[in-house]
Design a protein around this motif. Sequence first.
Motif, PDB file in Angstrom:
ATOM      1  N   VAL A 161       0.869  -1.172   0.000  1.00  0.00           N
ATOM      2  CA  VAL A 161       0.000   0.000   0.000  1.00  0.00           C
ATOM      3  C   VAL A 161       0.907   1.225   0.000  1.00  0.00           C
ATOM      4  O   VAL A 161       1.807   1.339   0.841  1.00  0.00           O
ATOM      5  N   TYR A 162       0.676   2.107  -0.937  1.00  0.00           N
ATOM      6  CA  TYR A 162       1.492   3.301  -1.085  1.00  0.00           C
ATOM      7  C   TYR A 162       0.744   4.500  -0.511  1.00  0.00           C
ATOM      8  O   TYR A 162      -0.428   4.740  -0.838  1.00  0.00           O
ATOM      9  N   TYR A 163       1.445   5.238   0.334  1.00  0.00           N
ATOM     10  CA  TYR A 163       0.882   6.404   0.995  1.00  0.00           C
ATOM     11  C   TYR A 163       1.650   7.656   0.588  1.00  0.00           C
ATOM     12  O   TYR A 163       2.878   7.631   0.480  1.00  0.00           O
ATOM     13  N   CYS A 164       0.921   8.745   0.413  1.00  0.00           N
ATOM     14  CA  CYS A 164       1.592  10.023   0.234  1.00  0.00           C
ATOM     15  C   CYS A 164       1.479  10.826   1.533  1.00  0.00           C
ATOM     16  O   CYS A 164       0.571  10.594   2.339  1.00  0.00           O
ATOM     17  N   ALA A 165       2.412  11.722   1.713  1.00  0.00           N
ATOM     18  CA  ALA A 165       2.476  12.478   2.963  1.00  0.00           C
ATOM     19  C   ALA A 165       3.051  13.858   2.711  1.00  0.00           C
ATOM     20  O   ALA A 165       3.813  14.068   1.762  1.00  0.00           O
ATOM     21  N   THR A 166       2.697  14.776   3.595  1.00  0.00           N
ATOM     22  CA  THR A 166       3.281  16.100   3.570  1.00  0.00           C
ATOM     23  C   THR A 166       3.270  16.643   5.001  1.00  0.00           C
ATOM     24  O   THR A 166       2.880  15.949   5.946  1.00  0.00           O
ATOM     25  N   ARG A 167       3.708  17.840   5.168  1.00  0.00           N
ATOM     26  CA  ARG A 167       3.840  18.403   6.511  1.00  0.00           C
ATOM     27  C   ARG A 167       3.679  19.906   6.440  1.00  0.00           C
ATOM     28  O   ARG A 167       3.560  20.493   5.389  1.00  0.00           O
ATOM     29  N   ASN A 168       3.680  20.519   7.612  1.00  0.00           N
ATOM     30  CA  ASN A 168       3.659  21.972   7.686  1.00  0.00           C
ATOM     31  C   ASN A 168       5.084  22.485   7.612  1.00  0.00           C
ATOM     32  O   ASN A 168       5.889  22.237   8.498  1.00  0.00           O
ATOM     33  N   GLY A 169       5.405  23.196   6.559  1.00  0.00           N
ATOM     34  CA  GLY A 169       6.688  23.861   6.468  1.00  0.00           C
ATOM     35  C   GLY A 169       7.832  22.954   6.033  1.00  0.00           C
ATOM     36  O   GLY A 169       7.693  21.744   5.849  1.00  0.00           O
ATOM     37  N   ARG A 170       8.978  23.562   5.880  1.00  0.00           N
ATOM     38  CA  ARG A 170      10.173  22.872   5.401  1.00  0.00           C
ATOM     39  C   ARG A 170      10.831  22.075   6.526  1.00  0.00           C
ATOM     40  O   ARG A 170      10.548  22.279   7.703  1.00  0.00           O
ATOM     41  N   ILE A 171      11.735  21.181   6.114  1.00  0.00           N
ATOM     42  CA  ILE A 171      12.556  20.445   7.060  1.00  0.00           C
ATOM     43  C   ILE A 171      13.966  20.378   6.510  1.00  0.00           C
ATOM     44  O   ILE A 171      14.205  20.664   5.345  1.00  0.00           O
ATOM     45  N   VAL A 172      14.904  19.959   7.349  1.00  0.00           N
ATOM     46  CA  VAL A 172      16.248  19.698   6.844  1.00  0.00           C
ATOM     47  C   VAL A 172      16.180  18.470   5.948  1.00  0.00           C
ATOM     48  O   VAL A 172      15.459  17.512   6.239  1.00  0.00           O
ATOM     49  N   ILE A 173      16.889  18.505   4.884  1.00  0.00           N
ATOM     50  CA  ILE A 173      16.793  17.459   3.877  1.00  0.00           C
ATOM     51  C   ILE A 173      17.162  16.095   4.423  1.00  0.00           C
ATOM     52  O   ILE A 173      16.627  15.079   3.993  1.00  0.00           O
ATOM     53  N   SER A 174      18.042  16.069   5.390  1.00  0.00           N
ATOM     54  CA  SER A 174      18.460  14.783   5.956  1.00  0.00           C
ATOM     55  C   SER A 174      17.301  14.037   6.617  1.00  0.00           C
ATOM     56  O   SER A 174      17.396  12.832   6.869  1.00  0.00           O
ATOM     57  N   SER A 175      16.207  14.726   6.874  1.00  0.00           N
ATOM     58  CA  SER A 175      15.044  14.096   7.526  1.00  0.00           C
ATOM     59  C   SER A 175      13.921  13.781   6.557  1.00  0.00           C
ATOM     60  O   SER A 175      12.872  13.285   6.976  1.00  0.00           O
ATOM     61  N   ILE A 176      14.118  14.032   5.290  1.00  0.00           N
ATOM     62  CA  ILE A 176      13.017  13.932   4.329  1.00  0.00           C
ATOM     63  C   ILE A 176      12.510  12.503   4.188  1.00  0.00           C
ATOM     64  O   ILE A 176      11.384  12.291   3.737  1.00  0.00           O
ATOM     65  N   ASN A 177      13.309  11.524   4.579  1.00  0.00           N
ATOM     66  CA  ASN A 177      12.898  10.135   4.433  1.00  0.00           C
ATOM     67  C   ASN A 177      12.337   9.532   5.729  1.00  0.00           C
ATOM     68  O   ASN A 177      12.129   8.320   5.813  1.00  0.00           O
ATOM     69  N   ARG A 178      12.083  10.356   6.718  1.00  0.00           N
ATOM     70  CA  ARG A 178      11.606   9.877   8.014  1.00  0.00           C
ATOM     71  C   ARG A 178      10.100  10.084   8.131  1.00  0.00           C
ATOM     72  O   ARG A 178       9.605  11.201   8.052  1.00  0.00           O
ATOM     73  N   ALA A 179       9.369   9.017   8.347  1.00  0.00           N
ATOM     74  CA  ALA A 179       7.912   9.092   8.403  1.00  0.00           C
ATOM     75  C   ALA A 179       7.419  10.005   9.522  1.00  0.00           C
ATOM     76  O   ALA A 179       6.386  10.663   9.380  1.00  0.00           O
ATOM     77  N   GLU A 180       8.158  10.048  10.621  1.00  0.00           N
ATOM     78  CA  GLU A 180       7.680  10.788  11.787  1.00  0.00           C
ATOM     79  C   GLU A 180       7.670  12.296  11.601  1.00  0.00           C
ATOM     80  O   GLU A 180       7.062  13.005  12.403  1.00  0.00           O
ATOM     81  N   VAL A 181       8.293  12.807  10.541  1.00  0.00           N
ATOM     82  CA  VAL A 181       8.309  14.261  10.351  1.00  0.00           C
ATOM     83  C   VAL A 181       7.110  14.759   9.565  1.00  0.00           C
ATOM     84  O   VAL A 181       6.904  15.958   9.448  1.00  0.00           O
ATOM     85  N   TYR A 182       6.308  13.826   9.032  1.00  0.00           N
ATOM     86  CA  TYR A 182       5.167  14.207   8.212  1.00  0.00           C
ATOM     87  C   TYR A 182       3.899  14.283   9.051  1.00  0.00           C
ATOM     88  O   TYR A 182       3.632  13.409   9.875  1.00  0.00           O
ATOM     89  N   HIS A 183       3.127  15.336   8.813  1.00  0.00           N
ATOM     90  CA  HIS A 183       1.935  15.591   9.613  1.00  0.00           C
ATOM     91  C   HIS A 183       0.663  15.077   8.970  1.00  0.00           C
ATOM     92  O   HIS A 183      -0.316  14.808   9.667  1.00  0.00           O
ATOM     93  N   TYR A 184       0.650  14.982   7.662  1.00  0.00           N
ATOM     94  CA  TYR A 184      -0.573  14.644   6.949  1.00  0.00           C
ATOM     95  C   TYR A 184      -0.319  13.449   6.035  1.00  0.00           C
ATOM     96  O   TYR A 184       0.716  13.389   5.347  1.00  0.00           O
ATOM     97  N   TRP A 185      -1.281  12.535   6.022  1.00  0.00           N
ATOM     98  CA  TRP A 185      -1.150  11.313   5.241  1.00  0.00           C
ATOM     99  C   TRP A 185      -2.414  11.064   4.424  1.00  0.00           C
ATOM    100  O   TRP A 185      -3.535  11.312   4.895  1.00  0.00           O
ATOM    101  N   GLY A 186      -2.202  10.550   3.221  1.00  0.00           N
ATOM    102  CA  GLY A 186      -3.322  10.112   2.414  1.00  0.00           C
ATOM    103  C   GLY A 186      -3.793   8.743   2.861  1.00  0.00           C
ATOM    104  O   GLY A 186      -3.191   8.100   3.727  1.00  0.00           O
ATOM    105  N   GLN A 187      -4.843   8.259   2.241  1.00  0.00           N
ATOM    106  CA  GLN A 187      -5.478   7.012   2.659  1.00  0.00           C
ATOM    107  C   GLN A 187      -4.763   5.772   2.125  1.00  0.00           C
ATOM    108  O   GLN A 187      -5.030   4.679   2.599  1.00  0.00           O
TER     109      GLN A 187
END
Length: 126
Positions: free
Chosen positions: A92-118
């Motif tokens: 199952v593939y999920y898309c995600a985004t968050r509020n605002g930018r992050i350091v690029i080194s964290s872009i692959n970490r699920a815990e930094v994303y606030h919003y998830w698709g179904q």
Amino acid sequence: VQLQAFGGGLVQAGGSLRLSCAAAGRTGSYAPMAWFRQAPGREREFVAAIDTWNSRPYYADSVQGRFTCSRDRSKNTMYLEMNSLKTEDTAVYYCATRNGRIVISSINRAEVYHYWGQGTLVTVSS
């Protein structure tokens, strides 16, 4: 913010699919967007992401060279073009985004994303 992922389906190994993730609502300037996947019995894992600041994509090693992540800013939609699909891409593939930018080194970490698709199911048959 609401995310809707679609485009999954059943495909034979070696085939292709394109997933889409439509975003509604505001996430702040240049929030990254990402794809994760979860196979049965396994933890959710990073697949790809795009830094909307410069449209640079990032990929997991397992999909590098086969998948392409892109974004249409005018439609606020992210895409995942998947080629040379393997049975191990089944998930199952999920898309995600968050509020605002992050350091690029964290872009692959699920815990930094606030919003998830179904999620949308991709099944690759042998």
